[in-house]
Design a protein around this motif. Structure first.
Motif, PDB file in Angstrom:
ATOM      1  N   PHE A  60       0.937  -1.060   0.012  1.00 52.75           N
ATOM      2  CA  PHE A  60       0.203  -0.008   0.026  1.00 52.75           C
ATOM      3  C   PHE A  60       0.872   1.207  -0.077  1.00 52.75           C
ATOM      4  O   PHE A  60       1.926   1.303   0.379  1.00 52.75           O
ATOM      5  CB  PHE A  60      -0.878   0.090   1.297  1.00 52.75           C
TER       6      PHE A  60
ATOM      7  N   LEU B 262      -4.589   4.426   0.857  1.00 53.38           N
ATOM      8  CA  LEU B 262      -5.134   3.640   1.989  1.00 53.38           C
ATOM      9  C   LEU B 262      -6.275   4.203   2.701  1.00 53.38           C
ATOM     10  O   LEU B 262      -6.469   5.455   2.507  1.00 53.38           O
ATOM     11  CB  LEU B 262      -4.119   3.894   3.032  1.00 53.38           C
TER      12      LEU B 262
ATOM     13  N   ASN C  93      -8.554  -2.537   4.028  1.00 53.82           N
ATOM     14  CA  ASN C  93      -7.186  -2.478   3.564  1.00 53.82           C
ATOM     15  C   ASN C  93      -6.659  -3.986   3.745  1.00 53.82           C
ATOM     16  O   ASN C  93      -5.970  -4.308   5.054  1.00 53.82           O
ATOM     17  CB  ASN C  93      -6.344  -1.376   4.346  1.00 53.82           C
TER      18      ASN C  93
END
Length: 193
Positions: A125, A130, A150
């Motif tokens: 990420f 995010l 996530n």
């Protein structure tokens, strides 16, 4: 003749010890200039001219290109906050906030430093993609099976490492504590039996 034999044996032993010590430090690293905050470890001097010779040998052996000190710093974690090795079959939660940085990335690697193959082709990420809470905190689930939010897939590998790279950050050689650099926590929240 005896003196020559003793000299040769001594030189062979010294050579073996020297080669063994060099191999150990280039494969397992050293603690010179290491910054540890929670489960995260960094070597801020690695990208500078002040790098120690052991770190220089490790960089040469691994072929990695370190982040320059003016660019940022890279933290690595191979265990959770309780020193349990990161296991790709378990659910790991990386949560909290990061130190101030203009940009950061979190990437998952196998223990040899390669990206872990997965069907989503999701290897990490960035700070810009995010999903965060209202207070700026985040939660990343690192697991073999799909998770809401996530999610970073492990592919089910047994051991892996997480690398958090902070770019354009004040974190560096003078940083010493969690208060100086608030690092995300890493916790194992479940493992298949």
């Amino acid at each position: 003749m005896r003196l020559l034999f003793i000299t040769m044996v001594t030189l062979l032993i010294a050579t073996g010890v020297g080669i063994g010590a060099t191999w150990m430090t280039t494969t397992r690293g050293t603690e010179f200039g290491t910054l540890t905050i929670g489960a995260w470890t960094a070597r801020p001097k690695t990208g500078t001219a002040d790098v120690d010779p052991y770190a220089r040998a490790t960089i040469t052996r691994n072929g990695e290109l370190p982040i320059g000190t003016g660019d940022g710093v890279a933290f690595t974690a191979t265990t959770d906050d309780k020193k349990k090795p990161l296991d790709g079959r378990c659910d790991i939660l990386v949560s909290g906030v990061t130190p101030p940085a203009r940009f950061w990335t979190l990437t998952l690697y196998d223990r040899k430093g390669h990206l872990v193959a997965n069907s989503l082709q999701r290897y990490g990420f960035t700070s810009q993609e995010l999903v965060r809470g209202a207070d700026g905190s985040f939660e990343i689930r690192v697991a073999a099976r799909s998770r809401a939010g996530n999610w970073l897939p492990t592919g089910g590998i047994e051991r892996y490492a997480l690398m958090l790279r902070l770019y354009d950050t004040p974190v560096g050689v003078a940083t010493r504590t969690q208060r100086d650099a608030p690092m995300p926590s890493i916790s194992t929240v479940g493992c298949p039996s």
